[in-house]
Design an enzyme around this catalytic site. Structure first.
Site, mmCIF file in Angstrom:
data_model
loop_
_atom_site.group_PDB
_atom_site.id
_atom_site.type_symbol
_atom_site.label_atom_id
_atom_site.label_comp_id
_atom_site.label_asym_id
_atom_site.label_seq_id
_atom_site.Cartn_x
_atom_site.Cartn_y
_atom_site.Cartn_z
ATOM 1 N N ARG A 1 0.807 -1.217 0.000
ATOM 2 C CA ARG A 1 0.000 0.000 0.000
ATOM 3 C C ARG A 1 0.845 1.275 0.000
ATOM 4 N NH1 ARG A 1 -4.239 0.386 4.201
ATOM 5 N NH2 ARG A 1 -4.531 -1.811 3.879
ATOM 6 N N THR A 2 1.910 1.311 0.765
ATOM 7 C CA THR A 2 2.702 2.539 0.818
ATOM 8 C C THR A 2 3.409 2.777 -0.523
ATOM 9 O OG1 THR A 2 2.989 2.244 3.182
ATOM 10 C CG2 THR A 2 4.485 3.784 2.118
ATOM 11 N N LYS B 1 24.265 -5.293 5.431
ATOM 12 C CA LYS B 1 24.020 -3.897 5.783
ATOM 13 C C LYS B 1 25.263 -3.037 5.607
ATOM 14 C CE LYS B 1 21.028 -5.569 9.024
ATOM 15 N NZ LYS B 1 21.138 -6.008 10.364
ATOM 16 N N ARG C 1 12.146 2.810 1.995
ATOM 17 C CA ARG C 1 11.706 2.045 3.170
ATOM 18 C C ARG C 1 12.782 1.022 3.499
ATOM 19 N NH1 ARG C 1 5.979 -0.719 4.611
ATOM 20 N NH2 ARG C 1 5.561 1.459 5.029
ATOM 21 N N HIS D 1 7.677 6.950 10.410
ATOM 22 C CA HIS D 1 6.921 6.748 9.172
ATOM 23 C C HIS D 1 6.163 8.063 8.960
ATOM 24 C CE1 HIS D 1 4.696 5.039 6.006
ATOM 25 N NE2 HIS D 1 4.165 3.986 6.582
HETATM 26 C C1 NCD Z 1 2.543 0.508 8.576
HETATM 27 C C2 NCD Z 1 4.033 0.285 8.485
HETATM 28 O O1 NCD Z 1 4.529 -0.281 7.523
HETATM 29 O O2 NCD Z 1 4.705 0.723 9.406
HETATM 30 N N1 NCD Z 1 1.858 0.133 7.405
HETATM 31 C C3 NCD Z 1 1.901 0.852 6.270
HETATM 32 O O3 NCD Z 1 2.640 1.803 6.124
HETATM 33 N N2 NCD Z 1 1.054 0.476 5.308
HETATM 34 C C4 NCD Z 1 1.967 -0.144 9.754
HETATM 35 C C5 NCD Z 1 2.061 -1.626 9.825
HETATM 36 O O4 NCD Z 1 2.787 -2.278 9.095
HETATM 37 O O5 NCD Z 1 1.385 -2.179 10.713
#
Ligand code: NCD
Length: 334
Positions: A71-72, A99, A121, A149
């Site tokens: 989703r992100t 890393k 991310r 986030h």
């Molecule tokens: C959040 C994340 O990745 O931190 N979700 C997201 O951004 N879609 C929260 C989660 O993973 O629970």
């Protein structure tokens, strides 16, 4: 779109004042309002029949995801495309990465392709900041470990602000797996900066012992913590980040900490429910409540996500354009 938001107006170039968006910590209320105001415009653009503008025409945005995300990443992709940018998606499996050196190598390789923004991310807290020091374009943190986030907190803020008019003086409860949550940390910072009262509700095993230093009230019982709250934010139980046993069983967790209509009755009668997704229905939230359009803002949050990310990409790219123009960028990394 109003004139003040137009990047093509040389008389008043948009200035955000920061080169990157690594976290909410350290931002000032006017910067947060500037992002939310611009995002409000982008909500309108996203609802119109012609969703696309040319604000980032000719620019390249790279989504660099070292951790799985649907989703992100999709939300950032939609945001960049709606602004007219070209988007490249790169997913790198964290497990295959050594890393440090490899992260930097990846950053320098991508930097040599002259991206105009990097959305990153990573499963390690601090990795996104490290990467930002090695590239000459804005870096947007799309979630780093259990640290921050920022766009999630901004989209949550936009969702609340549009419903309630302001964030100031609201009482917000953040409930569940605080220990592993970057969403909680970014929201605590943002809500505190904007003058809301933050309560954390979690089992003792998921409530970091020093978290009250962030100026929040902590509770271990839902009925107590939810008293008189305006907003109830539920968090996903992040089983993939847990080593050892933090909760006896998901059934028991739902019994004590899962939000349902009975527990929600302790909050204000008009209290609204939020969740960043992905949701574990029946674990941290009752399925029916999650879908209740009168109480739940969960789908609205997804909509606001695209608008907020458009605002972030726009403001950061405009900041770099302005710095380039005035010759105040001394990075020469390529
Ligand atoms: C959040 C994340 O990745 O931190 N979700 C997201 O951004 N879609 C929260 C989660 O993973 O629970």
């Amino acid at each position: 779109m109003t004139d003040t938001h137009s990047s093509s107006n040389p008389a008043s170039p948009l200035r955000f004042g920061e080169p990157h968006l690594l976290g909410i910590e350290g931002l000032k209320a006017p910067q947060i309002n500037q992002l939310l105001d611009l995002a409000d415009d982008y909500v309108e653009q996203s609802r119109s029949t012609s969703k696309k503008s040319d604000v980032l025409q000719g620019k390249t945005v790279i989504n660099l995801f070292f951790e799985n995300s649907t989703r992100t990443r999709t939300s950032f992709e939609a945001a960049a495309k709606r602004l007219g940018a070209d988007v490249i998606n790169m997913t790198v499996a964290s497990s295959s990465i050594k890393k440090g050196e490899t992260l930097i190598d990846t950053a320098m390789t991508l930097n040599a392709m002259h991206p105009d923004a990097l959305v990153v991310r990573h499963s390690d807290s601090g990795a996104v900041k490290l990467l930002s020091e090695k590239v000459n374009c804005p870096v947007l943190n799309a979630g780093d470990g259990s640290h921050e986030h920022p766009t999630q907190a901004l989209l949550d803020a936009l969702t609340i602000r549009r419903r309630r008019g302001a964030l100031q003086n609201l009482r917000v409860a953040i409930c569940g797996d605080i220990a592993h949550s970057r969403v909680a940390r970014s929201n605590i910072h943002l809500l505190s900066i904007m003058g809301a009262t933050v309560r954390l509700i979690a089992p003792p095993t998921l409530l970091p012992s020093k978290i009250d230093r962030m100026g929040v009230q902590t509770f271990t019982r839902m009925e107590e913590g939810l008293q008189d709250c305006d907003i109830v934010m539920m968090l996903r139980l992040q089983l993939e980040r847990m080593q050892g046993s933090f909760v006896p069983s998901v059934r028991e967790y739902f019994h004590f900490y899962g939000l349902d209509a009975t527990k929600l009755a302790a909050a204000r009668p008009d209290a609204l429910v939020m969740h960043p997704g992905p949701m574990n229905r029946g674990v941290e939230i009752d399925s029916e409540l999650a879908d209740d359009i009168d109480r739940s803002l969960i789908r609205r949050q997804v909509e606001m996500g695209v608008a907020v990310r458009m605002a972030c990409l726009h403001l950061l790219c405009a900041e770099w354009d302005a710095r380039r123009e005035e010759g105040s960028l001394d990075l020469e990394l390529v």
